[in-house]
Design an enzyme around this catalytic site. Structure first.
Site, PDB file in Angstrom:
ATOM      1  N   HIS A  59     145.950 -15.512 -61.278  1.00  0.00           N
ATOM      2  CA  HIS A  59     145.405 -14.552 -60.027  1.00  0.00           C
ATOM      3  C   HIS A  59     145.470 -12.979 -60.318  1.00  0.00           C
ATOM      4  CE1 HIS A  59     144.903 -18.412 -57.976  1.00  0.00           C
ATOM      5  NE2 HIS A  59     146.180 -18.581 -57.948  1.00  0.00           N
ATOM      6  N   GLU A  74     151.518 -15.936 -54.467  1.00  0.00           N
ATOM      7  CA  GLU A  74     151.708 -17.191 -53.820  1.00  0.00           C
ATOM      8  C   GLU A  74     152.937 -17.675 -54.290  1.00  0.00           C
ATOM      9  OE1 GLU A  74     148.066 -19.235 -55.451  1.00  0.00           O
ATOM     10  OE2 GLU A  74     149.383 -20.298 -56.953  1.00  0.00           O
ATOM     11  N   HIS A  85     149.530 -20.323 -64.724  1.00  0.00           N
ATOM     12  CA  HIS A  85     150.046 -21.561 -63.781  1.00  0.00           C
ATOM     13  C   HIS A  85     148.973 -22.706 -63.638  1.00  0.00           C
ATOM     14  CE1 HIS A  85     148.324 -19.062 -60.727  1.00  0.00           C
ATOM     15  NE2 HIS A  85     147.987 -20.108 -60.009  1.00  0.00           N
ATOM     16  N   ARG A 105     140.124 -18.993 -64.032  1.00  0.00           N
ATOM     17  CA  ARG A 105     140.197 -20.049 -64.762  1.00  0.00           C
ATOM     18  C   ARG A 105     140.227 -19.878 -66.272  1.00  0.00           C
ATOM     19  NH1 ARG A 105     136.051 -23.527 -62.339  1.00  0.00           N
ATOM     20  NH2 ARG A 105     137.390 -23.834 -60.617  1.00  0.00           N
TER      21      ARG A 105
END
Ligand code: ZN
Length: 322
Positions: free
Chosen positions: A101, A119, A176, A196
């Site tokens: 991200h 996150e 991740h 992605r």
């Protein structure tokens, strides 16, 4: 104190279908959606792609984004044009894509003013021998670029062991991926910007899902942070208190294990609660596993009874009130 401030806001979550999803969100977490490909339950969310609805009380029927816009007093009059956080439960029957991200600055410039995405995960369940992808093995930007462009995935990807009760902080720029078998609660900034990097060459409806190689290479941190700095077990923490798991600019996350009874002081602009195990009573209101709610600003002391585990969160120091 106005009448509304003593009301808990229970939310009707939004569930998503994903190629890697399963059945546990429906069977164990009260998700009302049909299908055996339920991947995410957005328990507390005001995102345009999944805006939860208030189930009870004064604000019943309103979207969380509408409460944020029209009733800022519920959230301690925080500034900001969007509700800042999101809490979701993720059930991965199969591996998720390997992703990364952006931070706020990159997302603002390249993604129409979106928030970046920081996150963290609390692992609710993990089969024996579970792993997840966290970080990578490239030492320089050049090595990163050649590993990705040449598809040297086994060399590139760093996999680490995880078990139930682990907590993992994922800063922007961290490669991740959730692996099949894991069930977890994610607390995050209110954003769904995901790049992605690799999707295991899988097909969805006959074609591969889009990759975002160049943006990924822009934002991936090199070298990756050591895993030991970001993963720790928080399974057995003291009962009947708010245990702080992590604090950053965006959020503070707590774990609360109630055994018998406790008092909780809601002294934050607002407090998000997700019940992840058991059942009990909050003041006079019964609660159980799979329910998500917001305790509003000014609520004060709450009496909690029963046997239940919750993940709680509120805004971090970087989010200011007016
Ligand atoms: Zn992520």
């Amino acid at each position: 104190m106005s009448q509304g401030t003593k009301e808990l806001l229970f939310l009707d979550p939004v569930c998503t279908h994903n190629i890697w999803g399963g059945t546990r969100l429906r069977e164990e977490f009260g998700c009302g959606e049909a299908g055996d490909d339920l991947g995410e339950c957005w328990g507390i969310s005001a995102h345009p792609n999944g805006d939860g609805t208030v189930k009870n009380g004064t604000f019943a029927g309103l979207k969380l984004s509408q409460v944020w816009e029209n009733h800022p007093e519920v959230f301690g009059n925080l500034s900001g044009d969007r509700f800042p956080l999101m809490a979701k439960i993720i059930d991965a029957r199969d591996d998720l894509s390997i992703q990364v991200h952006p931070d706020d600055a990159y997302a603002r410039e390249h993604e129409n003013g979106s928030f970046g995405k920081t996150e963290c995960w609390y692992i609710l369940d993990a089969p024996e021998g579970s792993t997840l992808v966290f970080g990578h093995n490239a030492r320089t930007k050049e090595e990163l670029s050649s590993m990705v462009h040449e598809g040297r995935w086994t060399e590139f990807i760093r996999e680490i062991p995880v078990k139930k009760g682990d907590f993992i902080q994922i800063d922007p720029g961290t490669v991740h991926a959730i692996k099949g078998g894991l069930l977890l609660l994610e607390t995050q900034q209110n954003s769904d910007i995901t790049y992605r990097v690799y999707d295991y060459d899988r097909l969805q409806n006959g074609s591969p899902r889009e990759l975002h190689i160049e943006k990924s290479l822009d934002v991936i941190t090199v070298p990756a942070k050591p895993a030991e700095e970001s993963v720790r077990s928080v399974l057995d923490l003291p009962k009947n208190r708010m245990n702080e798991l992590y604090a950053c600019n965006y959020y503070k996350v707590f774990k609360i294990d109630v055994e018998g009874g406790m008092e909780l002081e809601q002294k934050y602009p607002f407090l998000m609660l997700s019940v992840v195990e058991g059942e009990g009573v909050m003041d006079d209101v019964p609660v159980k596993k799979g329910e998500h709610l917001i305790v509003p600003h000014g609520y004060g002391r709450m009496r909690l009874q029963g046997n239940l585990s919750m993940i709680a969160s509120t805004v971090g120091e970087g989010t200011r009130g007016e």
